[in-house]
Design a protein around this motif. Structure first.
Motif, PDB file in Angstrom:
ATOM      1  N   GLY A  34       0.789  -1.225   0.000  1.00 34.07           N
ATOM      2  CA  GLY A  34       0.000   0.000   0.000  1.00 34.07           C
ATOM      3  C   GLY A  34       0.821   1.274   0.000  1.00 34.07           C
ATOM      4  N   SER A  36       3.440   4.199  -1.266  1.00 33.41           N
ATOM      5  CA  SER A  36       3.728   4.816  -2.556  1.00 33.41           C
ATOM      6  C   SER A  36       5.229   4.967  -2.723  1.00 33.41           C
ATOM      7  N   THR A  45       1.953   2.140  -6.436  1.00 35.26           N
ATOM      8  CA  THR A  45       1.565   1.528  -5.163  1.00 35.26           C
ATOM      9  C   THR A  45       2.206   0.153  -5.025  1.00 35.26           C
TER      10      THR A  45
END
Length: 192
Positions: A34, A36, A45
């Motif tokens: 999750g 970035s 992601t």
């Protein structure tokens, strides 16, 4: 959000359909599903982490609108984790949303630096100003000169050594992100 200060020069390990697996020991140090991570300036992601590699899913739109569409295993890429509230903003505000793909037009060595001219896709020149910020392959840089067809940046030895721009030659594709503030100002002025 990112700063455009590349944390490490990573490597593409595999490309299977919409999945890219990349190696980067710094960015994987605390990476989790999750998160970035900007890859050559493209915010992606994380969907998996294993040792010093991470995997991301890339949409067709992203492959089509960035230079990631042509990456292959073994290729070097710039990597940067997203900023946190405690991060210094050493570069400028970078979203990781590519506005266009440019082409390295020329590289000219200077006295300890290198001047790089990059051609622009049509319409992006209005967002670029001399001494303003631009992001090239995820690297926050200062514009030296700009005209309707391109712009020039000067790269210090550290940037040449630690980022993709030191390894890419004339004709190479680069991801470009213009200053987001300029885009917002333009929209507000058009409404007024």
């Amino acid at each position: 959000m990112f700063t455009g200060i590349v944390e490490e020069l990573g490597e593409v390990v595999a490309r299977e359909g919409e999945l890219l697996t990349l190696r980067g020991h710094v960015v994987t140090g605390d990476a989790k599903h999750g998160d970035s991570i900007a890859v050559n300036g493209v915010c992606l992601t994380v969907v998996g982490v294993e040792s010093d590699t991470f995997t991301v899913e890339v949409m067709k739109e992203t492959f089509d609108r960035s230079s990631l569409g042509s990456v292959a295993p073994g290729e070097k890429v710039n990597l940067e984790r997203a900023v946190t509230a405690a991060t210094r903003l050493g570069g400028h505000i970078v979203q990781g949303h590519v506005d266009g793909v440019g082409v390295i037009d020329s590289k000219a060595p200077g006295g300890g630096w290198e001047d790089v001219r990059i051609t622009l896709p049509s319409g992006l020149d209005r967002y670029i100003v001399e001494k303003g910020s631009i992001t090239v392959d995820g690297i926050s840089l200062t514009v030296v000169a700009v005209d309707e067809t391109g712009f020039t940046v000067s790269l210090i030895p550290t940037t040449l050594e630690l980022t993709t721009l030191g390894h890419k030659g004339v004709g190479a594709l680069v991801n470009l992100e213009v200053d987001v503030i300029a885009k917002y100002v333009e929209k507000l002025v058009k409404r007024a």
